[in-house]
Design an enzyme around this catalytic site. Structure first.
Site, PDB file in Angstrom:
ATOM      1  N   ASN A   7       0.841  -1.226   0.081  1.00 38.48           N
ATOM      2  CA  ASN A   7       0.015   0.128   0.032  1.00 38.48           C
ATOM      3  C   ASN A   7       0.949   1.228   0.065  1.00 38.48           C
ATOM      4  OD1 ASN A   7      -1.335   2.527   1.097  1.00 38.48           O
ATOM      5  ND2 ASN A   7      -3.137   0.856   1.663  1.00 38.48           N
ATOM      6  N   GLU A  34      -4.083   1.803  -2.853  1.00 36.30           N
ATOM      7  CA  GLU A  34      -4.067   3.265  -2.427  1.00 36.30           C
ATOM      8  C   GLU A  34      -3.183   3.885  -3.647  1.00 36.30           C
ATOM      9  OE1 GLU A  34      -5.609   5.310   0.837  1.00 36.30           O
ATOM     10  OE2 GLU A  34      -4.452   3.789   2.036  1.00 36.30           O
ATOM     11  N   ASP A 150      -3.861  -4.878   1.047  1.00 35.18           N
ATOM     12  CA  ASP A 150      -3.920  -4.445   2.563  1.00 35.18           C
ATOM     13  C   ASP A 150      -5.378  -4.975   2.669  1.00 35.18           C
ATOM     14  OD1 ASP A 150      -4.560  -2.706   4.496  1.00 35.18           O
ATOM     15  OD2 ASP A 150      -4.447  -0.885   3.436  1.00 35.18           O
ATOM     16  N   ASN A 152      -6.777  -4.650   5.905  1.00 33.19           N
ATOM     17  CA  ASN A 152      -7.231  -3.732   6.988  1.00 33.19           C
ATOM     18  C   ASN A 152      -8.043  -4.743   7.870  1.00 33.19           C
ATOM     19  OD1 ASN A 152      -6.886  -0.867   6.765  1.00 33.19           O
ATOM     20  ND2 ASN A 152      -8.211  -0.945   4.866  1.00 33.19           N
ATOM     21  N   ASP A 250       2.831   4.693   4.985  1.00 33.17           N
ATOM     22  CA  ASP A 250       2.581   4.188   6.285  1.00 33.17           C
ATOM     23  C   ASP A 250       2.746   2.662   6.391  1.00 33.17           C
ATOM     24  OD1 ASP A 250       0.261   4.673   4.820  1.00 33.17           O
ATOM     25  OD2 ASP A 250      -0.673   5.569   6.507  1.00 33.17           O
ATOM     26  N   HIS A 251       2.480   2.047   5.183  1.00 32.45           N
ATOM     27  CA  HIS A 251       2.880   0.670   4.968  1.00 32.45           C
ATOM     28  C   HIS A 251       4.318   0.235   4.503  1.00 32.45           C
ATOM     29  CE1 HIS A 251      -1.794  -0.160   5.164  1.00 32.45           C
ATOM     30  NE2 HIS A 251      -1.780   1.058   4.972  1.00 32.45           N
TER      31      HIS A 251
END
Length: 260
Positions: A7, A34, A150, A152, A250-251
């Site tokens: 991501n 994303e 991802d 989540n 952030d990933h």
DNA sequence: ATGCCGTTTCGTAAACGA
């Protein structure tokens, strides 16, 4: 063959990091999430220059997934079946032929679902139900399947540094975890857990509150393997170093090696 | 903790993320 999921939180903001990573890690297939880009404005040239074929399913501003592959991407499928009214770009799937056969790979950006008292949470759960139906159908073929992305979902307490802080979060709800577990019960293997069941393995660290510096992470990026793919699994690497780069996502990437 | 940070958009504040 090395298959990665990452991501990247905005492909245009991350293009320098993406090309650096493609050069240094050189995965055969990369599943991106994303991308936050429409198909027409996806920065394809810089990636094609490194020898990758590209298939995208983007939209303006948010979401968006892509597949990068050194070998051609065949039979590309965009959108997850089951809800024609769902306009979010969260799923792309394609076949890559190898010298010994083929592999079918999906890049998945599963809905976040927060806050849980809004319509976002039932949307997440319904999306997971659609994924389960589609994933079961894919098992009807003999082709190895890799559902990477991802998710989540924090599958277990060991997948968070501070699981107690996630009890009200959509990523750690019993229903979210149960539907991820249902994918396992269908016959899909969590590649990371198949090779290393220790705690402290994370793929996401929030930008806020010094989460990276404190190693306050969670493991939410997963490569789920059909039995035929799991039989070929030889290793998994979490490429944490990218979280320390300038302007990081952030990933971080997770890379599975399959004997294909 | 209605906070923190980062990306994006018919932008300059607000939506979204996890």
């Amino acid at each position: 063959m090395r298959i990665a999921t990452w991501n990247i939180n905005g492909v245009k903001a991350r293009i320098d990091s993406l090309t650096r990573w493609l050069e240094e890690s050189a995965p055969d297939i990369a599943c991106l999430q994303e991308i936050k880009s429409q198909d027409e404005t996806f920065p394809a040239e810089a990636i094609e220059r490194l020898g990758y074929n590209i298939a995208t399913h983007g939209q303006k501003g948010f979401n968006g997934v892509a597949l990068l592959s050194k070998r051609p991407l065949e039979d590309v499928m965009r959108r997850l079946p089951g809800d024609d009214a769902d306009e979010h770009s969260r799923y792309i799937e394609a076949t890559v032929s190898t010298d010994t056969g083929a592999v079918r790979v999906a890049s998945i950006y599963l809905p976040n679902g927060n806050p849980i008292d809004t319509e976002k949470y039932p949307y997440k759960l319904a999306w997971m139900d659609r994924l389960l139906i589609h994933a079961e159908g894919l098992l009807a073929t003999d082709t190895p399947i890799v559902l990477a992305g991802d998710y989540n979902v924090i599958p277990l307490p060991d997948d968070a540094r501070h699981p107690d802080r996630w009890t009200d979060d959509a990523l750690f709800q019993p229903e979210s975890r149960a539907k991820h577990r249902a994918l396992v019960n269908l016959g899909y293997t969590d590649a990371q857990r198949a090779v290393d069941n220790s705690d402290g393995i994370y793929t996401f660290w929030d930008y806020q509150a010094g989460a990276w510096q404190k190693n306050n992470g969670i493991r939410i990026d997963h490569l789920m393997l059909s039995p035929q793919a799991a039989d070929r699994l030889t290793g998994v690497t979490v490429e944490k170093q990218t979280r320390g780069w300038t302007k990081p996502s952030d990933h971080v990437p997770v890379v599975a090696t399959l004997d294909l």
